[in-house]
Design an enzyme around this catalytic site. Structure first.
Site, short mmCIF file in Angstrom:
data_model
loop_
_atom_site.label_atom_id
_atom_site.label_comp_id
_atom_site.label_asym_id
_atom_site.label_seq_id
_atom_site.Cartn_x
_atom_site.Cartn_y
_atom_site.Cartn_z
N HIS A 167 7.01 47.08 7.20
CA HIS A 167 5.71 47.56 7.67
C HIS A 167 5.14 46.66 8.77
CE1 HIS A 167 6.11 49.54 3.76
NE2 HIS A 167 5.14 50.35 4.09
N GLU A 189 12.31 61.21 9.17
CA GLU A 189 11.98 60.81 10.54
C GLU A 189 12.95 61.39 11.56
OE1 GLU A 189 11.98 58.86 7.94
OE2 GLU A 189 9.90 58.21 7.80
C1 TPP Z 1 11.98 56.17 5.81
C2 TPP Z 1 10.59 56.02 5.30
N1 TPP Z 1 9.61 56.77 5.84
C3 TPP Z 1 8.34 56.64 5.42
C4 TPP Z 1 8.02 55.76 4.43
C5 TPP Z 1 6.58 55.58 4.00
N2 TPP Z 1 6.41 56.09 2.63
C6 TPP Z 1 6.47 55.25 1.59
S1 TPP Z 1 6.43 56.06 0.14
C7 TPP Z 1 6.28 57.55 0.88
C8 TPP Z 1 6.24 58.79 0.05
C9 TPP Z 1 7.42 58.87 -0.86
O1 TPP Z 1 7.36 59.97 -1.68
P1 TPP Z 1 8.43 60.20 -2.82
O2 TPP Z 1 9.80 60.08 -2.28
O3 TPP Z 1 8.05 61.46 -3.50
O4 TPP Z 1 8.26 58.97 -3.81
P2 TPP Z 1 6.95 58.54 -4.63
O5 TPP Z 1 6.23 57.57 -3.76
O6 TPP Z 1 6.18 59.75 -4.95
O7 TPP Z 1 7.48 57.83 -5.83
C10 TPP Z 1 6.26 57.39 2.27
C11 TPP Z 1 6.13 58.49 3.24
C12 TPP Z 1 9.07 54.98 3.91
N3 TPP Z 1 8.85 54.09 2.93
N4 TPP Z 1 10.33 55.14 4.35
#
Ligand code: TPP
Ligand code: MG
Lengths: 328, 355
Positions: A131, A62
């Site tokens: 959220h 972000e």
């Molecule tokens: C700072 C932040 N930005 C956005 C999100 C929303 N979000 C939750 S999971 C996710 C994707 C995460 O991907 P990854 O790090 O590859 O982990 P995975 O879910 O694939 O295990 C996002 C964008 C969040 N939880 N925290």
């Protein structure tokens, strides 16, 4: 008049689309905004129609979304950043507060920070932690930023466009629990200015002010109060910073009683700001001290308890009773 | 896609392969037992998904496809080590001894945590991507200052690898030679965002630039993940400093129950990875080597069924918490705004409601 019925999500989508059609410098950037159309589908179809250069699926950071938007704004673009959820804006907090808010000043007016940061905010969707937050006061506190919130599809449609056209940085707060509620949208002309409050329901006895998701709750409270013979005037603040105090004061001068509603904790909140500013303005017309109905001074609770935390019709009516019963 | 640089000790067909630097140290008993772990966590996962579908959970984040990555790493940990998870480390939580019903409190939306992190030496879930990587490095710096022989493991995803917090954690881990393993599950997707947007080079290459080793391991290979994790943890405990592990794996399911992956990825890709199923791979090994009696697989499935059934009962029994609990543990000491909030809620008569 060309009115169409649509959801707030659709209205935002249409508003973004129109802004992008009208001005090639408008870009959208954020996590999952392209192919997926955002987790709430607000940007659905925009990448398909405007291409990957204008609807940018960003890496997951972000601070970088907002930081690069600053650079794009310096270069003459008008970025619209989507922060996926309210609780994920904090990694970008430094960029927003130290740079977005202050670069116009620091550059002696040479740079315009013509960017919009879209923030799905407030609770009510039964989500897990981070959220459902209401971070608007953090931004309202910072000079250089403007903060607005839409409560209806029509406002969503117009306010997003007005925000994009505006030369100041705008924190655009979207009440995510209202995304799927429908309303009439006049797509020919905007009903009012971006920073104007509006009386959503006229009334005599108590002025009730709020924004975002709280507007619908206040209207329900007004209906319930009516059956008890009480008449509430419901004001949708729309602009959180600056506040349209003229519209609010005009109402309060008549009713003499004020209740402010929002989901954030009340300490150092927009509610506190409204109560104190209106107390100054309308001191001699007040028939009772202004009250706030807000979240509690706790982290947003696990969502099984969110309806106890968020301002409810009952809690609003309770505050209404207290300002009505007040004897000076 | 899977190059020579990938540490693999077991092929997708369940055949052992040799690697110049790593050799499987697992006994047959261990393999059998970790197979059981994987089957159970997958069953917990399918049960949780169906609980969510039935409206009993607010959300669920599945781990199908990532069982070897999590059980391999989870079983390489020593009891005194400490772990910092995201929201998806159900397999790690299982290895740390967290009861399944506690894993679901966050998703049942009755708690923002769910278990005692000190008791299980497994920190609370972190939903804000990347935050925990810094906590883990700080904890490791504490371990170092205490002169303790413990290692710390931080978990994060391919998406989170783009966050400043994660990259800063690399800097700090390196600067202080912290006893930490930075364990990245590269499941190829961060919601709809493909790996290619997060990094143009293999993620584990990043570690070298920060001054410590990075290893890419076949994240669907239990044997390899275990060995790579074990060596990195031993190295950390012995003062050798940080290691980054990139467990190269795949999220077979949706990001969460709110997600519709058909909008952004093709079935053919998922199919390719189905053929690399981490559980089938170990099963093939056990069959090939005749390690277990034929009925073993059914017995494990049955045991997992029982655990799922109990989990369902436990979750359904998890009622709405007393609303007054929202005022608990906000501060360590009394605070006037908390007292005021409590009083107000009691006066409103909504408190004490339960269920
Ligand atoms: C700072 C932040 N930005 C956005 C999100 C929303 N979000 C939750 S999971 C996710 C994707 C995460 O991907 P990854 O790090 O590859 O982990 P995975 O879910 O694939 O295990 C996002 C964008 C969040 N939880 N925290
Ligand atoms: Mg991922």
């Amino acid at each position: 008049m060309a009115t169409t019925t649509m959801t707030m999500a659709r209205a935002l989508n249409e508003g973004l689309r129109r802004a992008m059609e009208e001005n090639k410098k408008v870009l959208i950037m954020g996590e999952d905004v392209g192919k997926l159309g955002g987790v709430f589908r607000i940007t659905d179809g925009l990448q398909k129609d405007f291409g990957e250069d204008r609807v940018i699926d960003s890496p997951l950071a972000e601070s970088a979304i907002v930081g690069t938007a600053v650079g794009l704004a310096i270069r003459g673009y008008r970025p619209v950043c989507e922060i996926q959820f309210d609780g994920f804006v904090y990694p970008a907090f430094d960029q927003i507060v130290s740079q977005v808010a202050k670069l116009h000043k620091r550059s002696d007016g040479v740079y315009t920070m013509s960017l919009v940061i879209r923030l799905p905010f407030q609770g009510g969707i039964g989500a897990i932690e981070h959220h459902s937050e209401s971070p608007e006061a953090y931004f309202a506190h910072t000079a250089g930023l403007r903060v607005v919130s839409c409560a209806t599809p029509e406002d969503a449609y117009w306010m997003i466009q007005q925000s994009i056209h505006h030369d100041d940085p705008i924190i655009f707060c979207e009440p995510k629990c209202r995304y799927w509620e429908k309303g009439e949208v006049d797509t020919e002309r905007p009903p009012r200015g971006l920073f104007d409050a509006v009386v959503r329901r006229p009334g005599r006895d108590v002025t009730v002010v709020g924004y975002g998701a709280s507007v619908r709750t206040m209207l329900r409270a007004a209906e319930a109060a009516e059956s008890e013979g009480l008449s509430l005037e419901v004001i949708d603040a729309r602009s959180i910073a600056p506040l349209d105090l003229d519209t609010m004061a005009a109402s309060l001068e008549r009713t003499g009683r004020l209740v402010v509603v929002h989901e954030a904790p009340h300490t150092a909140s927009i509610g506190s700001e409204i109560v104190s500013s209106l107390t100054e303005r309308c001191f001699y017309s007040l028939r009772a001290p202004g009250l706030q109905v807000s979240g509690y001074h706790t982290p947003y609770p696990p969502s099984r308890l969110e309806e106890e935390y968020r301002p409810s019709v009952d809690r609003i009516l309770d505050a209404v009773d207290r300002v009505m019963e007040f004897e000076s | 896609m899977i190059g020579e640089e990938l540490v693999q000790l077991l092929t997708p067909e369940g055949e052992r392969v040799s690697h110049p630097e790593y050799e499987s140290s697992l006994t047959n008993d261990q393999i059998v037992s970790y197979y059981r772990d994987m089957v159970i966590v997958r069953r917990i996962c399918t049960e949780s998904t169906s609980l969510q579908r039935q409206g009993q959970l607010a959300l669920w984040a599945p781990i199908q496809g990532q069982e070897a990555a999590q059980i391999g790493a989870g079983r390489a940990l020593e009891p005194m080590d400490f772990t910092f998870p995201t929201y998806r480390e159900h397999g790690i939580a299982w290895c740390r001894g967290v009861p399944p019903e506690d894993m679901l409190r966050l998703f049942r939306a009755t708690s923002n945590g769910g278990w005692d992190p000190q008791k299980y030496r497994h920190s609370v879930p972190t939903v804000v991507l990347g935050n925990q990587a810094l906590h883990a490095v700080g904890y490791a710096m504490g371990v170092q200052r205490d002169g303790a022989e413990e290692a710390v493991m931080a978990f994060f995803g391919d998406g989170a690898s783009s966050q400043g917090d994660v990259l800063e954690s690399f800097v700090w881990a390196s600067s202080y030679n912290a006893p930490i393993v930075l364990f990245c599950q590269n499941n190829q997707w961060g919601i709809s965002t493909p790996m290619s947007i997060q990094s143009k080079i293999p993620l584990y290459h990043r570690a070298h630039g920060f001054g410590f080793p990075g290893v890419r391991v076949d994240g669907n290979d239990l044997l390899a993940v275990y060995e790579v994790s074990k060596r990195a943890l031993d190295n950390a405990r012995e003062g050798g400093g940080p290691t980054m592990i990139e467990a190269y794996t795949y999220r077979l399911g949706a990001h969460t129950t709110s997600d519709d992956p058909t909008r952004y990825r093709i079935d053919a890709e998922v199919e390719v990875w189905r053929h690399r199923d981490p559980i089938e791979r170990v099963k093939a090994l056990l069959v090939r080597e005749g390690t277990v009696r034929a009925s073993y697989f059914d017995e494990v499935a049955e045991e997992a069924e029982g655990i799922a059934l109990k989990l369902r009962e436990d979750v359904l029994a998890m009622g709405k918490p007393d609303p007054l609990t929202i005022f608990d543990n906000v501060y360590a000491d009394v605070h006037p705004l908390i007292e005021e909030g409590r009083r107000e809620m009691v006066e409103l008569g909504v408190a004490g409601g339960g269920h």
